[in-house]
Design an enzyme around this catalytic site. Structure first.
Site, PDB file in Angstrom:
ATOM      1  N   LYS A 280     -26.849  50.559  70.189  1.00 13.04           N
ATOM      2  CA  LYS A 280     -26.216  49.322  70.603  1.00 13.04           C
ATOM      3  C   LYS A 280     -27.079  48.639  71.660  1.00 13.04           C
ATOM      4  O   LYS A 280     -27.517  49.263  72.618  1.00 13.04           O
ATOM      5  CB  LYS A 280     -24.820  49.604  71.162  1.00 13.04           C
ATOM      6  CG  LYS A 280     -23.894  48.408  71.190  1.00 13.04           C
ATOM      7  CD  LYS A 280     -22.474  48.825  71.488  1.00 13.04           C
ATOM      8  CE  LYS A 280     -21.513  47.663  71.365  1.00 13.04           C
ATOM      9  NZ  LYS A 280     -20.106  48.053  71.595  1.00 13.04           N
ATOM     10  N   GLU A 366      -3.265  51.177  67.811  1.00 16.40           N
ATOM     11  CA  GLU A 366      -2.159  50.487  68.467  1.00 16.40           C
ATOM     12  C   GLU A 366      -0.800  51.058  68.071  1.00 16.40           C
ATOM     13  O   GLU A 366       0.128  51.117  68.897  1.00 16.40           O
ATOM     14  CB  GLU A 366      -2.207  48.993  68.147  1.00 16.40           C
ATOM     15  CG  GLU A 366      -3.388  48.255  68.727  1.00 16.40           C
ATOM     16  CD  GLU A 366      -4.638  48.317  67.866  1.00 16.40           C
ATOM     17  OE1 GLU A 366      -5.666  47.744  68.262  1.00 16.40           O
ATOM     18  OE2 GLU A 366      -4.592  48.951  66.774  1.00 16.40           O
ATOM     19  N   ARG A 394      -0.523  44.650  65.620  1.00 19.02           N
ATOM     20  CA  ARG A 394      -0.857  45.781  64.756  1.00 19.02           C
ATOM     21  C   ARG A 394       0.114  46.942  64.937  1.00 19.02           C
ATOM     22  O   ARG A 394       0.164  47.840  64.101  1.00 19.02           O
ATOM     23  CB  ARG A 394      -2.292  46.229  65.044  1.00 19.02           C
ATOM     24  CG  ARG A 394      -3.321  45.167  64.701  1.00 19.02           C
ATOM     25  CD  ARG A 394      -4.644  45.402  65.415  1.00 19.02           C
ATOM     26  NE  ARG A 394      -5.285  46.636  65.066  1.00 19.02           N
ATOM     27  CZ  ARG A 394      -6.174  46.785  64.078  1.00 19.02           C
ATOM     28  NH1 ARG A 394      -6.496  45.753  63.325  1.00 19.02           N
ATOM     29  NH2 ARG A 394      -6.726  47.950  63.842  1.00 19.02           N
TER      30      ARG A 394
END
Length: 628
Positions: A280, A366, A394
């Site tokens: 990353k 979630e 969600r």
């Protein structure tokens, strides 16, 4: 190469690896420069440059379908599909979207913004392909963080069962927005260190093929030998047990390795998972050295140093949230905090520094976070579920059945409520009032400033009559003085901020400063308007509403949330049930998905401005002479 001359990825077909490496360097320079001005998701995109080049060289988009999970990693894809000239407008009003968008390009075949959806979308596309009898490739690119989402695991299970021919590219950089957590992350860690399993497996097959065939018994033995090698080299082989052919791990910055494995995946029947290891922030030192997720998505920054361009101002709502929660937790050992992979954004990393055993980052989960909060509440704990408004969607079923139906004392801290700006329609937090207000047992509060916010948090922890949701916006507070001690607020009792006799505004949160500006304009025109802080969306202040009806005051409700089913609707329902007739107009978010732009630009678009508020009120009132 001038990236702004690229129209589609077909030019890559005849590129050598050396040319691809030169193009990768050009793309990284382009992204670092452009995003320093606009901000955006720079870390994820710098990490997938070679991977995106290899995918577009080997596959034929848009005939072959490339589905980018979340969309944080799709900038390079956008450059290769002809959108480099628009990067100065990235995440700007009416400009280039920061996520894949079907109306933007035929190459964007799947729209994302929430994680863990690409595999289900890919399964749908692969099923449609087979039913139609066509032969396109379906490729889903998903991050290791997104793979921990329950929906992704459901899709893996179904894909492995159906044995559809599709390719899953697992972009594994060991980090999503925050460091990944959970057992699946540990599995990936073992896979990363397992070496070239596929190469060893192929070498064994080559050796076996050279042995003269002695019938089925030897073939069966060979298969058992291969399986033994699999379990010897990679503990568990999670993905192969799920029905996938596993290829990797692959160096995501080695074009030879990438192209070899992706080519093999194209030729392999059934579902294939290509495990790609990337860095990353690759190619930009500040982003490469990021250990906290700060370079996942940024605002503008100084390109040379990597220093973030920040404007000084009052404390942010998330920092007030975390610091207040710490104060409360020092006095109440029952307080625990839960976040679905957003410890940095919610500032619960600050809470975790002092209370590491009382903060739980459950990953991109979630639903699990909501029900875990419910479980904690059944045992007398005081769980605080910190979640962005857009991500709370969600876990809606769990809020309904596991929290509200059981009437449990869970505090849902709804961050990023209202318009959020540059992340656009997938992230606007404008639906939570509408989808929560209909639920029995829940209380919904919304502070007008950071001082009221800290008292609301204290009130929510002290509240013992069921679930309570506190909505607060993205960004900084208003700069008001903070009270030294915390106190409980009365719930369902609004307060008058400005007196007035001609009409009344009922509003809350971020709309109060906007309404105050409108009132200043109206005062100059001779109007006297009452401003009421309706900080409790549910329950309503019924006594005050009855009193307003008796005064026969025209009422205007204003909310930074959708009108359908929102606060204004609640006020209308109340008067209807009471049989009271009032003149009432509502202002809020219209019935469409609001795209990206600055919050002030979006206010203009949806009509939540002082001028529109003043005009609406004037239309409800008789004209008056301007007072001296």
């Amino acid at each position: 190469m001038n990236l702004e001359e690229i129209q589609d990825p077909s030019f890559l077909k005849n590129y050598s690896n050396k040319q691809l490496e030169e193009l990768a360097a050009d793309i990284r320079r382009f992204l670092i420069k452009k995003l320093s001005a606009t901000g955006g998701h720079i870390g994820p995109n710098l990490g997938v440059v070679e991977l995106t080049l290899a995918l577009h060289q080997l596959f034929d988009s848009p005939k072959d379908k490339l589905l980018w999970d979340v969309g944080h990693q799709a900038y390079v894809h956008k450059i290769l599909t002809g959108r480099a000239p628009q990067f100065d407008t990235l995440r700007q009003y009416k400009g280039l979207c920061g996520f894949p968008k079907r109306t933007e390009s035929e190459h964007d075949v799947w729209e994302t913004g929430h994680s863990s959806t690409s595999l289900s979308g890919a399964m749908g596309m692969a099923t449609a392909r087979d039913l139609k009898g066509t032969n396109e490739n379906i490729v889903a690119i998903i991050g290791d963080g997104a793979l921990t989402g329950g929906m992704a695991l459901e899709a893996l299970n179904h894909i492995g069962h159906e044995q559809k021919h599709l390719i899953v590219v697992l972009n594994d950089n060991e980090m999503s927005i925050a460091p990944n957590v959970g057992a699946l992350h540990s599995i990936l860690g073992r896979l990363r260190t397992a070496g070239k399993y596929q190469k060893a497996k192929e070498d064994l097959e080559t050796i076996i093929r050279k042995i003269p065939a002695f019938g089925g018994k030897l073939a069966d033995t060979a298969e058992r030998l291969k399986d033994s090698l699999k379990y010897l080299m990679v503990s568990g082989m999670f993905f192969e047990e799920m029905g996938f052919t596993y290829l990797g791990p692959v160096d995501g910055h080695d074009l030879d390795d990438l192209k070899h494995q992706l080519s093999y995946a194209k030729k392999t029947s059934g579902p294939v998972l290509v495990h790609v290891l990337t860095k990353k922030g690759k190619g930009y030192k500040p982003a490469e050295e990021d250990a906290t997720g700060a370079w996942h998505g940024t605002g503008p920054y100084k390109m040379e140093s990597g220093e973030m361009v920040k404007k000084p101002g009052p404390p942010s709502y998330p920092s007030v949230f975390a610091n207040t929660l710490k104060r409360i937790a020092r006095e109440d050992e029952r307080v625990v905090a839960i976040t679905p992979a957003m410890p940095g954004g919610s500032k619960l990393d600050l809470f975790a520094e002092e209370f590491p055993d009382r903060m739980f980052d459950v990953g991109i989960a979630e639903q699990h976070a909501a029900t875990m909060s419910a479980g904690l509440a059944t045992q007398g704990m005081k769980p605080v579920y910190a979640v962005y408004s857009t991500f709370l969607q969600r876990g809606y079923d769990q809020v309904v059945h596991d929290i509200c139906r059981q009437n449990l004392n869970v505090l849902i801290a709804i961050d990023r409520a209202g318009l959020v700006g540059a992340d656009g329609e997938t992230h606007q937090g404008v639906f939570d009032i509408a989808f929560l207000r209909s639920l029995p047992n829940i209380t919904i509060l919304n502070p007008k400033d950071e001082n009221e916010f800290q008292h609301m948090l204290y009130t929510g922890i002290c509240y013992d009559d069921g679930p309570i949701a506190i909505r607060y916006p993205r960004g900084n507070g208003t700069g008001v003085k903070m009270d030294a001690s915390l106190s409980r607020l009365p719930i369902g009792k609004w307060n008058v901020l400005q007196e007035g006799t001609d009409a009344a505004i009922l509003t809350f949160g971020t709309m109060i400063p906007v309404a105050e500006k409108a009132l200043a304009q109206l005062k100059q025109a001779g109007y006297s308007i009452r401003l009421i802080n309706a900080n409790s969306v549910k329950p309503l202040d019924e006594k005050l509403l009855e009193a307003l009806a008796e005064e026969e005051l025209p009422l205007l409700t204003i909310e930074e949330s959708v009108l359908q089913g929102g606060f204004g609707s609640a006020v209308l329902e109340f008067y209807n049930e009471k049989g009271m007739h009032v003149e009432l107009k509502r202002m809020g978010i219209p019935d469409y998905f609001v795209e990206h732009g600055s919050v002030s630009e979006l206010y203009q678009e949806v009509g939540l401005t002082p001028e529109r508020i003043a005009d609406t009120l004037i239309s409800m009132l008789p004209q008056k002479r301007k007072r001296a």
